[in-house]
Enzyme design. Structure first.
Site, PDB file in Angstrom:
ATOM      1  N   GLU A 277      32.738  52.129 -10.113  1.00 18.09           N
ATOM      2  CA  GLU A 277      33.198  53.309  -9.363  1.00 18.09           C
ATOM      3  C   GLU A 277      34.242  52.973  -8.304  1.00 18.09           C
ATOM      4  O   GLU A 277      35.076  53.804  -7.968  1.00 18.09           O
ATOM      5  CB  GLU A 277      32.004  54.038  -8.724  1.00 18.09           C
ATOM      6  CG  GLU A 277      31.277  53.304  -7.604  1.00 18.09           C
ATOM      7  CD  GLU A 277      30.123  52.429  -8.089  1.00 18.09           C
ATOM      8  OE1 GLU A 277      30.139  52.020  -9.261  1.00 18.09           O
ATOM      9  OE2 GLU A 277      29.216  52.136  -7.275  1.00 18.09           O
TER      10      GLU A 277
ATOM     11  N   GLY B  16      21.497  50.524  -5.148  1.00 13.26           N
ATOM     12  CA  GLY B  16      20.522  50.778  -4.098  1.00 13.26           C
ATOM     13  C   GLY B  16      19.774  49.522  -3.707  1.00 13.26           C
ATOM     14  O   GLY B  16      19.851  48.498  -4.389  1.00 13.26           O
TER      15      GLY B  16
ATOM     16  N   PRO C 119      38.692  74.687  21.439  1.00 10.98           N
ATOM     17  CA  PRO C 119      38.249  73.293  21.298  1.00 10.98           C
ATOM     18  C   PRO C 119      39.413  72.341  21.005  1.00 10.98           C
ATOM     19  O   PRO C 119      39.440  71.217  21.502  1.00 10.98           O
ATOM     20  CB  PRO C 119      37.277  73.354  20.111  1.00 10.98           C
ATOM     21  CG  PRO C 119      36.824  74.768  20.035  1.00 10.98           C
ATOM     22  CD  PRO C 119      37.969  75.598  20.536  1.00 10.98           C
ATOM     23  N   THR C 120      40.389  72.817  20.247  1.00 14.01           N
ATOM     24  CA  THR C 120      41.555  71.969  19.952  1.00 14.01           C
ATOM     25  C   THR C 120      42.382  71.741  21.212  1.00 14.01           C
ATOM     26  O   THR C 120      42.892  70.643  21.451  1.00 14.01           O
ATOM     27  CB  THR C 120      42.409  72.619  18.832  1.00 14.01           C
ATOM     28  OG1 THR C 120      41.605  72.646  17.662  1.00 14.01           O
ATOM     29  CG2 THR C 120      43.683  71.850  18.563  1.00 14.01           C
TER      30      THR C 120
ATOM     31  N   LYS D 177      49.708  79.991  19.515  1.00 19.41           N
ATOM     32  CA  LYS D 177      48.796  79.623  20.592  1.00 19.41           C
ATOM     33  C   LYS D 177      48.666  78.090  20.693  1.00 19.41           C
ATOM     34  O   LYS D 177      48.796  77.512  21.771  1.00 19.41           O
ATOM     35  CB  LYS D 177      47.412  80.224  20.312  1.00 19.41           C
ATOM     36  CG  LYS D 177      46.830  80.913  21.510  1.00 19.41           C
ATOM     37  CD  LYS D 177      45.576  81.636  21.137  1.00 19.41           C
ATOM     38  CE  LYS D 177      44.953  82.234  22.383  1.00 19.41           C
ATOM     39  NZ  LYS D 177      43.745  82.964  22.055  1.00 19.41           N
TER      40      LYS D 177
ATOM     41  N   GLY E 238      21.047  50.104 -10.977  1.00 19.37           N
ATOM     42  CA  GLY E 238      20.847  50.851 -12.222  1.00 19.37           C
ATOM     43  C   GLY E 238      20.745  49.922 -13.425  1.00 19.37           C
ATOM     44  O   GLY E 238      19.990  50.180 -14.363  1.00 19.37           O
TER      45      GLY E 238
ATOM     46  N   LYS F 111      39.038  80.239  16.659  1.00 22.27           N
ATOM     47  CA  LYS F 111      39.206  79.857  18.061  1.00 22.27           C
ATOM     48  C   LYS F 111      40.005  78.558  18.204  1.00 22.27           C
ATOM     49  O   LYS F 111      39.730  77.572  17.517  1.00 22.27           O
ATOM     50  CB  LYS F 111      37.831  79.676  18.731  1.00 22.27           C
ATOM     51  CG  LYS F 111      36.918  80.890  18.638  1.00 22.27           C
ATOM     52  CD  LYS F 111      37.543  82.151  19.213  1.00 22.27           C
ATOM     53  CE  LYS F 111      37.439  82.267  20.703  1.00 22.27           C
ATOM     54  NZ  LYS F 111      38.069  83.537  21.175  1.00 22.27           N
ATOM     55  N   THR F 112      40.947  78.569  19.122  1.00 25.19           N
ATOM     56  CA  THR F 112      41.801  77.390  19.308  1.00 25.19           C
ATOM     57  C   THR F 112      41.363  76.524  20.502  1.00 25.19           C
ATOM     58  O   THR F 112      41.839  75.408  20.664  1.00 25.19           O
ATOM     59  CB  THR F 112      43.276  77.801  19.564  1.00 25.19           C
ATOM     60  OG1 THR F 112      43.321  78.563  20.770  1.00 25.19           O
ATOM     61  CG2 THR F 112      43.824  78.616  18.417  1.00 25.19           C
TER      62      THR F 112
ATOM     63  N   ARG G 140      22.566  40.814  -4.504  1.00 27.73           N
ATOM     64  CA  ARG G 140      21.973  39.487  -4.309  1.00 27.73           C
ATOM     65  C   ARG G 140      21.140  39.057  -5.509  1.00 27.73           C
ATOM     66  O   ARG G 140      20.728  37.925  -5.612  1.00 27.73           O
ATOM     67  CB  ARG G 140      21.041  39.499  -3.092  1.00 27.73           C
ATOM     68  CG  ARG G 140      21.747  39.771  -1.778  1.00 27.73           C
ATOM     69  CD  ARG G 140      20.823  39.500  -0.600  1.00 27.73           C
ATOM     70  NE  ARG G 140      21.333  40.139   0.609  1.00 27.73           N
ATOM     71  CZ  ARG G 140      22.245  39.594   1.412  1.00 27.73           C
ATOM     72  NH1 ARG G 140      22.741  38.415   1.132  1.00 27.73           N
ATOM     73  NH2 ARG G 140      22.659  40.237   2.481  1.00 27.73           N
TER      74      ARG G 140
ATOM     75  N   HIS H  73      30.180  47.333  -9.747  1.00 26.66           N
ATOM     76  CA  HIS H  73      30.360  48.747  -9.387  1.00 26.66           C
ATOM     77  C   HIS H  73      31.711  49.248  -9.894  1.00 26.66           C
ATOM     78  O   HIS H  73      32.701  49.192  -9.158  1.00 26.66           O
ATOM     79  CB  HIS H  73      30.311  48.908  -7.868  1.00 26.66           C
ATOM     80  CG  HIS H  73      28.974  48.662  -7.269  1.00 26.66           C
ATOM     81  ND1 HIS H  73      28.048  49.659  -7.091  1.00 26.66           N
ATOM     82  CD2 HIS H  73      28.394  47.520  -6.829  1.00 26.66           C
ATOM     83  CE1 HIS H  73      26.960  49.152  -6.550  1.00 26.66           C
ATOM     84  NE2 HIS H  73      27.133  47.857  -6.384  1.00 26.66           N
TER      85      HIS H  73
ATOM     86  N   CYS I 266      24.750  48.612 -11.004  1.00 32.15           N
ATOM     87  CA  CYS I 266      24.141  47.584 -10.155  1.00 32.15           C
ATOM     88  C   CYS I 266      22.618  47.678 -10.204  1.00 32.15           C
ATOM     89  O   CYS I 266      22.021  47.259 -11.186  1.00 32.15           O
ATOM     90  CB  CYS I 266      24.698  47.671  -8.745  1.00 32.15           C
ATOM     91  SG  CYS I 266      24.515  46.124  -7.867  1.00 32.15           S
TER      92      CYS I 266
HETATM   93  N1  GLN Z   1      19.434  45.537  -4.502  1.00 29.54           N
HETATM   94  C1  GLN Z   1      20.117  44.979  -5.622  1.00 29.54           C
HETATM   95  C2  GLN Z   1      20.703  43.608  -5.317  1.00 29.54           C
HETATM   96  O1  GLN Z   1      20.899  43.278  -4.179  1.00 29.54           O
HETATM   97  C3  GLN Z   1      21.195  45.914  -6.144  1.00 29.54           C
HETATM   98  C4  GLN Z   1      22.323  46.118  -5.192  1.00 29.54           C
HETATM   99  C5  GLN Z   1      23.209  47.279  -5.512  1.00 29.54           C
HETATM  100  O2  GLN Z   1      22.804  48.190  -6.251  1.00 29.54           O
HETATM  101  N2  GLN Z   1      24.401  47.305  -4.940  1.00 29.54           N
HETATM  102  O3  GLN Z   1      21.009  42.865  -6.206  1.00 29.54           O
END
Ligand code: GLN
Length: 544
Positions: free
Chosen positions: A517, A359, A190-191, A223, A388, A187-188, A470, A515, A386
């Site tokens: 990544e 995390g 919505p565009t 269309k 981890g 269907k077009t 931190r 990090h 980190c």
């Molecule tokens: N919570 C941890 C800190 O602040 C690790 C942070 C993270 O994994 N980016 O040091």
């Protein structure tokens, strides 16, 4: 002077506008142009750093320590360029600057108004990037979807810029064409509505990138052409595909690069996507698979799994796997489950390698520590990023050094053995509730110890990697950890902070405070991920 390409999104979010923008950048770069890009997000947050990844996806970090939207990560990966604080705008940032200027009397007594001062500030930020980078093309991706209230002022900026430079601006709409199951037809409409909304903002798209489950047929192209007021050549078919890295090649099948140049009255140029083609070949014809588990927590939203929170980790795994012509199969492990059901941890044996990503906060932490213990004992290739790394130190302190009550002060402020502790400058910031943009952010140098896995991977003794944290390894515990076989492999020489650890008796156990990544690129996998995948694939696991 640069040419400006505005990219907006129609119908709904999540259709790959960021990757489309990055792909356009790649195409133009492959034609020999200097390209740069800005992401503009409609939210009030000054940066993405204070947002929950479950709400907004990954927080990407640049070399200069800006915490931003994951699309900036896409730009870096596709353009193979390091970007900066100038590549990102939010409503919050724009207002903050305008208010600051007003306070500084920079508007010289004028009544400062939403229009034109806010769009003008957006334009001045775009021009600042142009001045600094001397790019031939500036791509400007406007976050959100056209028709919503929040990004109107950015569309207004785009309109005004076109008015000021009629020959230098191109508008591209990335829209979605659904194929509802009960109808079975693309269907077009919505565009068409999306284009109407853009028209109401005074903008006519020059090119429409039509995202859909399948390629567009001639009828649909016609269309869209008639109803949306673009030529058929300017309707680019963008079907769902297996890998995002195929997108620049797909766009070029419809000649997108030269269509853009034509709009700007520039001569057509050949693109050179040979490296990219080679990469796609490897992706499409892998020799075998490698099964990698990510033990995290930011992936459940209601009944759905959201992978956006770890996008750079996923892409880094992919880049390293493609390098060896492997197909990565990524599995999500919710570590809270191992807290409830410890026996389940045995399933880790089925993976070639395990990653614990970054995390915050205590949820799932004890489960992650169990994962680390299992990987250490079973000699499963392990990469900690980190948090981890911090938890690898906690696990080692508890289970190898006998410091049973070891912890990070993030989770237990008065713990008996604070093997991970808050960085001293951070303490004051948190007391004053200064959370925004105040972590240890961006690149810092790291000296690597010779004759280690990391040294072998990097083949260098100095590297510079991006941070976002931190807390850090508490140097008071370095000796005891080292005496039991933890090797402090990477050290930040300025502050004597531990940045990489390895374990002497493990075939591949690397954990980093930074990090890696963030710096992985499709054609240049990150050395630590590359070696991790290499080691992982050599581990024999059952095929299902
Ligand atoms: N919570 C941890 C800190 O602040 C690790 C942070 C993270 O994994 N980016 O040091």
């Amino acid at each position: 002077m640069a040419k400006y390409i505005f990219i907006t999104g129609g119908v709904m979010s999540g259709i790959g506008k960021g990757v489309a923008t990055a792909s356009i950048g790649r195409i133009l770069k492959s034609k020999g142009f200097k390209v740069n890009a800005i992401k503009i997000d409609p939210y009030i947050n000054v940066d993405a750093g204070t947002m929950n990844p479950l709400e907004h996806g990954e927080i990407f970090v640049t070399d200069d320590g800006m915490e931003c939207d994951q699309d900036v990560g896409n730009y870096e990966r596709f353009l193979d360029q390091d970007l900066t604080n100038d590549n990102y705008l939010t409503t919050g940032r724009v207002y903050q600057r305008v208010i600051q200027k007003e306070r500084n009397l920079e508007y010289q007594g004028k009544c400062v108004e939403v229009v034109p001062h806010i769009p003008n500030e957006v334009i001045s930020q775009i021009k600042k990037l142009e001045r600094k980078t001397k790019a031939d093309f500036i791509l400007i991706e406007i976050g959100g979807t056209v028709g919503e209230y929040q990004n109107m002022l950015f569309l207004e900026a785009a309109r005004i810029l076109k008015l000021q430079h009629p020959n230098d601006v191109v508008f591209i709409l990335v829209s979605y064409l659904p194929v509802p199951k009960m109808i079975g037809e693309m269907k077009t409409k919505p565009t068409q509505y999306a284009v109407r909304s853009l028209n109401m903002a005074g903008i006519q798209p020059d090119i429409i990138i039509a995202r859909a489950p399948t390629p567009l047929d001639a009828i649909r192209k016609k269309k869209i052409s008639i109803f949306c007021n673009v030529t058929e050549k300017d309707v680019i078919s963008a079907p769902d595909i297996k890998s995002i890295y195929e997108i620049p090649i797909n766009f070029e099948k419809d000649n997108l690069g030269n269509q853009i140049l034509k709009k700007l009255k520039m001569r057509a140029k050949k693109s050179n996507l040979n490296d990219w083609r080679k990469l796609v070949k490897k992706i499409k014809f892998p020799k075998r698979e490698v099964k990698i588990a990510i033990a995290g927590k930011y992936f459940k939203t209601g009944d759905f799994t959201l992978m956006d929170s770890y996008i750079s980790v996923i892409e880094a795994i992919k880049h390293a796997s493609y390098y060896f012509s492997l197909e990565p199969r990524i599995f999500w492990l919710d570590t809270e489950e191992y807290e409830k059901n410890p026996k389940k941890i045995k399933e880790l044996k089925n993976f070639n390698g395990v990653i614990i990503p970054g995390g915050f906060g205590s949820r799932g932490v004890e489960g992650k520590i169990k994962v680390i213990e299992f990987c250490r004992k079973q000699k499963i290739p392990f990469l900690g990023l980190c948090l981890g790394m911090q938890l690898s130190v906690v696990e080692f302190a508890r289970n190898v050094c006998g410091l049973r009550k070891a912890n990070s002060t993030e989770f237990l402020p008065n713990c008996q053995y604070p093997v991970i502790d808050i960085i001293s400058e951070q303490k004051k910031l948190l007391k004053k509730k200064k959370y925004g943009g105040t972590m240890r952010l961006g690149t810092y140098p790291c000296k690597i110890k010779p004759k280690t896995l990391s040294f072998k991977a990097y083949a260098r003794s100095f590297v510079s990697e991006r941070h976002r944290h931190r807390y850090e390894l508490n140097n008071a515990f370095r000796k005891v950890l080292e005496s039991k076989g933890m090797v402090m492999v990477g050290i930040n020489p300025e502050k004597d902070l531990v940045e990489i650890i390895e374990l002497k008796t493990h075939p591949f156990f690397i954990a980093t405070q930074f990090h890696p990544e963030y710096k992985s690129r499709p054609l240049k996998p990150h050395p630590l991920f590359r070696e991790f995948i290499k080691k992982s694939v050599s581990r024999v696991v059952s095929s299902e």
